[in-house]
Design an enzyme around this catalytic site. Sequence first.
Site, PDB file in Angstrom:
ATOM      1  N   ARG A 182     -35.086   7.358  37.128  1.00 41.68           N
ATOM      2  CA  ARG A 182     -34.379   6.089  37.338  1.00 41.68           C
ATOM      3  C   ARG A 182     -35.323   5.009  37.868  1.00 41.68           C
ATOM      4  O   ARG A 182     -35.124   3.828  37.602  1.00 41.68           O
ATOM      5  CB  ARG A 182     -33.181   6.267  38.265  1.00 41.68           C
ATOM      6  CG  ARG A 182     -32.282   5.038  38.319  1.00 41.68           C
ATOM      7  CD  ARG A 182     -31.021   5.275  39.116  1.00 41.68           C
ATOM      8  NE  ARG A 182     -29.941   5.842  38.341  1.00 41.68           N
ATOM      9  CZ  ARG A 182     -28.989   5.123  37.751  1.00 41.68           C
ATOM     10  NH1 ARG A 182     -29.012   3.805  37.812  1.00 41.68           N
ATOM     11  NH2 ARG A 182     -28.018   5.713  37.090  1.00 41.68           N
TER      12      ARG A 182
ATOM     13  N   GLU B 166     -24.183   0.784  44.592  1.00 41.24           N
ATOM     14  CA  GLU B 166     -25.642   0.723  44.653  1.00 41.24           C
ATOM     15  C   GLU B 166     -26.244  -0.631  44.283  1.00 41.24           C
ATOM     16  O   GLU B 166     -27.273  -1.019  44.859  1.00 41.24           O
ATOM     17  CB  GLU B 166     -26.234   1.808  43.740  1.00 41.24           C
ATOM     18  CG  GLU B 166     -25.969   3.213  44.237  1.00 41.24           C
ATOM     19  CD  GLU B 166     -26.394   4.275  43.232  1.00 41.24           C
ATOM     20  OE1 GLU B 166     -27.031   5.255  43.644  1.00 41.24           O
ATOM     21  OE2 GLU B 166     -26.086   4.116  42.036  1.00 41.24           O
TER      22      GLU B 166
END
Length: 785
Positions: free
Chosen positions: A326, A734
């Site tokens: 990621r 997030e």
Amino acid sequence: MTKHTPNLKAEKILGGVATSQRHDSAHKHVTGTAVYIDDMAEPAGTLHACLGLSTVPHGKIRAMDLAAVRAAPGVVDVLTAADVPGENDISPTGLHDEPVLAEGKVQFHGQPIFAVIAETREQARRACKLAKIDYEELPFVTDIGGLDPLKDKLVTKPLRLQRGDAKEAIGKAPRRITGKMRVGGQDHFYLEGHIALAIPGEDHDVTVYSSTQHPSEVQHMVSHALGVSSHAVTVEVRRMGGGFGGKETQSNQFAAIAAIAAKKLKRAVKLRPDRDDDMTATGKRHDFVIDYDVGFDDEGNILGVDFIFGARCGFSADLSGAVTDRALFHCDNTYYWPAVNAVSAPLYTNTVSNTAFRGFGGPQGMVGAERVIDEVAFATAKDPLEIRKKNFYGPSGDKKGDRNVTPYHQTVEDNIIQRIVADLEKSADYAGRRREIAAFNANSRIIKRGIAMTPVKFGISFTATQFNQAGALVHVYTDGSVHLNHGGTEMGQGLYVKVAQVVAEEFQIDIDRVKITATTTGKVPNTSATAASSGSDLNGMAAQNAARQIKDRLIDFAAEAHQVAKDQVIFLPNRVRIGNEEISFAALVRQAYNARIQLSAAGFYKTPKIHWDRDKGRGHPFYYFAYGAACSEVSVDTLTGEYVIERTDILHETGRSLNRAIDIGQIEGGFVQGAGWLTTEELVWDDKGRLRTHAPSTYKIPLASDRPKIFNVTLADWSENAEPAVHRSKAVGEPPFPLGMSVLHALSDAVASVADHKICPRLDAPATPERVLMTIERVKAEAAK
């Protein structure tokens, strides 16, 4: 039934979607009545466990004398690896590299080797200190600064993303810069630490109350450790006192040990480590060393980038593969790289195995992208915001129209970053304040100010496609009340109330008619972790699916029973219109029950469109992107390096917000936590491999006094999700976290002012006052040459 009378347009249910509702447990949080696992009444005879931890960072266990431990007052048993009846492994990736209790060797200082089970927690803790363990100490490495990311030991397979020929583009570019950046890790520092309470049942059964974001994984790990089937293990969690990713996999060990002890001793066992042991023995955010090579032209157009993201992963894989993946997925942030090469390096170290943390590697990737922007800005003597806007995804004079393709070959179809930044630039008066700051700095010898605006583009979905699914269970009782259960966990982020709002909206009943119940593997099986900002998306859609099944049955029943067309059955606030008459929701439900209509449903949802081929580095890993931007202003004392955040303005989008109050709270908290990661929170290991920052006395999280003096947070109300997510909302857990980058770059801007912005400060994170001061002195020295 009553005759229909026209409804007032303003009439609404209390607590439906798109309304600001307080957190369902907020009043309990502030009054201390919210029940966490340590608040639960303990079953009679409950025992308490404490972990015995390694005192060396790497070594073979020659001998282990636990006689004094077993003889200590109150001790009932001592568990070692030999007492694990099933598999001595809690690796979430199936690599079998993470034991429940170390066996034969230890790989980091603080690794659990044995567990003391005693009548009281204090007795267990005291007994742990009596162990005598003889080690053959082995060489160890705790820092990745001196490691070669392409040659040294990795904990899992790296990833490479490529589009175009980065080497050629950089080589042919008019200008080129290479550099290296360090980005620190971060401890989760949840208010409630790790804890597990295991209660043995008959046969192989055990119930585990675990503070976990992933009940199904805890269920599977406990069953593997016990050597029983998953159906014998029930895991329940009503709420956590914070998680932030730290309870996605790290709860496994505590639950497994408590369960093993409970089944062996046939008594309930609780394991709650103290804060020092918790911080020492559990994983953290990965810190990175980022190597970058960038080619660009004189106007600041970036032509090619080459990244290596080396991460301190610890002794085992845990989730490091996905985290470093990621990081690469976000090494572009909001920018189009015409040619890019990015490689991850999940490096082995003799430290605790690092794990998920809010953003899951994405923020680290973005920080690398923003350092590249800063380098180009200083090299071309331009405002960093100008360079940012120049390199945004989207049209920029490119006739091919391909400026929306990411390094992983997904097309960005929902790009709104230009408008987000333009709106914030205006509302925050960025240009005017930059001029004012320049004037202030010119007349201030000691105190220097800085300002920066940084954007965010965050991909939403688990990159492991199979995790993008969720289940829910909805019961409607004959009095019209509703029982809701789903696979998502509540860690303070407001997931429960959001999903309840979705169900209330479907039935058009007030939210107080919807009962939110504890997450349990006994009701909804095979759930994904509450992570990747997908909690509301997945569980909201699953709950909506379940509610709609019941609603459709009620419509079918009402239409048949009252001889009207289905489209004449309309759900209104707390009642239903059937033809030209109205009936209360509860009355309709009672009628349906009497007609033997099923009033329970299991809902399911899987995210569409997504796919990912890791071997090829290509795919569509994200369902959509969430966007935001932050503008921060700081003041720095150039004699001490101390600083304050004077003001922060944030514009962030959540699509059609399910709950504005919850979303704004998430944005505020995410920003402050992100700023803390990049400024005050520092992890330090000494030359003996010991973590020295393992308590509030040595590890500084941001306090209320560290927040911006002026803090303006606005939702982009004009935004909506282009994809059919739940009520066109967007994730908010997030995406706001990386907004804290604006503080790091504002500090960099203030530091740069000591040399008239002619030298890129290359300020690493965390930008503690000490690091800020050292950077100021270095910049001054370079300017004096």
